[in-house]
Design an enzyme around this catalytic site. Structure first.
Site, PDB file in Angstrom:
ATOM      1  CB  SER A 153      86.264  69.573 -53.020  1.00  0.00           C
ATOM      2  OG  SER A 153      87.340  68.703 -53.326  1.00  0.00           O
ATOM      3  N   GLY A 154      85.345  70.156 -55.847  1.00  0.00           N
ATOM      4  CA  GLY A 154      85.673  70.207 -57.265  1.00  0.00           C
ATOM      5  C   GLY A 154      86.769  71.228 -57.495  1.00  0.00           C
ATOM      6  CB  ALA A 169      81.308  55.808 -61.752  1.00  0.00           C
ATOM      7  CG  HIS A 211      84.888  56.222 -63.366  1.00  0.00           C
ATOM      8  ND1 HIS A 211      84.974  54.868 -63.219  1.00  0.00           N
ATOM      9  CD2 HIS A 211      84.752  56.717 -62.119  1.00  0.00           C
ATOM     10  CE1 HIS A 211      84.897  54.549 -61.945  1.00  0.00           C
ATOM     11  NE2 HIS A 211      84.761  55.673 -61.255  1.00  0.00           N
ATOM     12  CG  ASP A 212      86.364  60.016 -59.934  1.00  0.00           C
ATOM     13  OD1 ASP A 212      86.174  58.798 -60.121  1.00  0.00           O
ATOM     14  OD2 ASP A 212      85.879  60.632 -58.965  1.00  0.00           O
ATOM     15  CB  THR A 258      85.741  59.712 -51.490  1.00  0.00           C
ATOM     16  OG1 THR A 258      85.920  61.129 -51.394  1.00  0.00           O
ATOM     17  CG2 THR A 258      84.489  59.314 -50.733  1.00  0.00           C
ATOM     18  CD  GLN A 286      86.890  61.942 -47.445  1.00  0.00           C
ATOM     19  OE1 GLN A 286      85.750  61.630 -47.772  1.00  0.00           O
ATOM     20  NE2 GLN A 286      87.864  62.075 -48.339  1.00  0.00           N
TER      21      GLN A 286
END
Length: 475
Positions: free
Chosen positions: A14-15, A80, A237-238, A260, A305
């Site tokens: 998701s975003g 990434a 990069h999150d 995740t 998930q």
């Protein structure tokens, strides 16, 4: 007049668009837009719908205008290693292939024929993951060389979106390091390595650091959105953004960026590219202010998930946690095994792994989830031991940030398995770190230290004591 900063945080499932602003000494967040994401199959490849994602990026930015909350700047972070190629007319070449695609199978051997694995780690300090960009590029070189021949630019996924926003092509540092093609000392592309591997040197864009102003929105976008704003590079990069949001003023902090994936590690001022570090498969990813995120990449909540989609579609995660907490099954699996990266059925793969190791085979969602949650907690405990052994430091607590900080059952298991106090939160760590980088660039925060102090004051956290059974907390 309030100043808004817009973080666009896009994960594998998701975003979200989150506006941040300073309110006194605190940071305040407001979610503006949320949208789904996921990999789809196209022409035999697992791919990202980058056109659809960019349409969602614009949709969320338009909502800011509708609400009269125009951001002074915007920054995008994503996962990434994945990238797009552009030709001489700046048109995209081929699909935006996803890291779980099978094209990289066997590509590690192809890379090591040219650059031995030990040398590759010594030069880059990056943990071997078969989906790293270095192996994805080898897959293109071997199977679709015409794409590399046509390419004039390589842009990581957030770099591509920033390019679409501004028309300026650049490589942001934290994401560039995950390619396994950047030198930890020089902080730039290892062109000798790239040349030896036969990748076109001209496609790699100049590396820029988080906090850099990339530019303003293109004129076309200004007309479409009805406003202009700056585009400021966050840690794209999150995980780089999430680690910025670890709410501690201490230098030696252990964290898990949980979503995740579970990224577990600490921060170093100098990369550890030793053979011992390589043997433990620890990585030195670039972080904000040239710190290194010294961590291990663990499979994470992807496993839960996947199982939920397969056999728990009608359940929420709270129910799954409750069912798991009621089970007594003692079976464990190695969450880092490649078999769990992209199996046809995660449920079946967990069962096969238990059967292969002579353990009780889980049945149903409760037992399967219990095996996964307990296996993750045990993996965290092993990883702490490895990090402490190599760094020579002791860590008395763990900070869990990101969406997984909301998984109270797993957090309790983690406290018990690691024998450490666990502090959970903030949940929206990636967006918070993204906004923090923009606020530092905008002068509202002095530096990373002040940003973390502000985050500590601003967001709720929960403490899980290592000596208390926390299983009743099944959020």
């Amino acid at each position: 007049m309030e100043q808004y900063y817009l973080a666009i945080d896009i994960g594998a499932s998701s975003g979200r668009h989150i506006l941040g602003r300073k309110e006194g000494e605190r940071m305040v967040l407001e979610e503006i837009h949320r949208f789904p994401n996921g990999m789809t199959e196209k022409n035999g490849e697992l791919v990202w719908d980058v056109d659809g994602l960019f349409a969602e990026i614009k949709a969320g930015m338009k909502k800011c205008a509708v609400q009269g909350k125009i951001p002074v700047s915007v920054g995008i972070d994503t996962w990434a290693v994945d990238f797009v190629l552009l030709d001489e007319e700046n048109k995209r070449i081929g699909n935006a292939v996803a890291y779980r695609d099978a094209r990289t199978r066997g590509m590690d051997d192809e890379v090591y024929r040219i650059v031995p694995e030990e040398e590759l780690y010594r030069r880059t300090g990056i943990q071997k993951q078969i989906f790293n960009t270095v192996y994805q590029l080898m897959a293109l070189k071997k199977r679709q060389p015409q794409q590399l021949a046509k390419a004039r630019k390589l842009l990581m996924i957030p770099d591509y979106f920033h390019y679409l926003l501004t028309g300026t092509a650049a490589a942001e540092y934290t994401n560039a390091t995950t390619t396994q093609l950047v030198g930890p000392e020089t902080k730039t592309w290892d062109m000798e390595l790239i040349k030896r591997l036969g990748y076109p040197e001209e496609i790699f864009q100049r590396i820029k650091t988080p906090g850099t102003m990339l530019g303003n929105l293109t004129e076309d976008l200004q007309k479409e959105l009805g406003y202009d704003c700056k585009v400021i590079l966050p840690a794209t990069h999150d995980t780089g953004s999430a680690v910025m949001a670890v709410p501690s003023g201490k230098e030696d902090v252990l964290y898990i960026s949980s979503g995740t994936w579970s990224l577990m590690g600490t921060e170093l001022m100098r990369a550890d590219c030793s053979e011992e570090s390589k043997l433990h498969n620890l990585t030195n990813e670039g972080g904000y202010d040239f710190r290194f995120r010294y961590l291990k990449n663990i499979m994470g909540l992807w496993m839960i998930q996947s199982v939920k989609k397969e056999i728990g579609q009608n359940m929420d995660y709270g129910t799954i946690c409750r069912l798991a907490s009621e089970e007594t099954i003692a079976s464990l699996v190695d969450c880092n095994e490649e078999r769990f990266l992209s199996p046809a059925s995660m449920t079946a793969e967990v069962q096969h792994a238990c059967r292969d190791s002579g353990q009780e085979v889980p049945e149903g969602i409760g037992q399967t989830a219990a095996v996964i949650y307990n296996s993750l907690a045990e993996c965290y405990a092993r990883t702490i031991g490895e990090i402490e052994e190599i760094t020579g430091k002791q860590y008395d607590r763990i900070h869990i940030v990101g969406g997984g900080a909301n998984a109270g059952y797993l957090t309790g298991l983690t406290a018990k398995a690691t024998k450490r106090t666990v502090i959970a939160g903030p949940i929206e760590a990636t967006a918070i770190g993204n906004i923090a980088a923009q606020m530092i660039a905008g002068g509202e925060l002095r530096d990373l230290k002040e940003a973390r102090e502000c985050i500590y004051r601003s967001f709720p956290m929960e403490i899980y004591n290592k000596n208390i059974d926390n299983r009743k907390d099944n959020k």
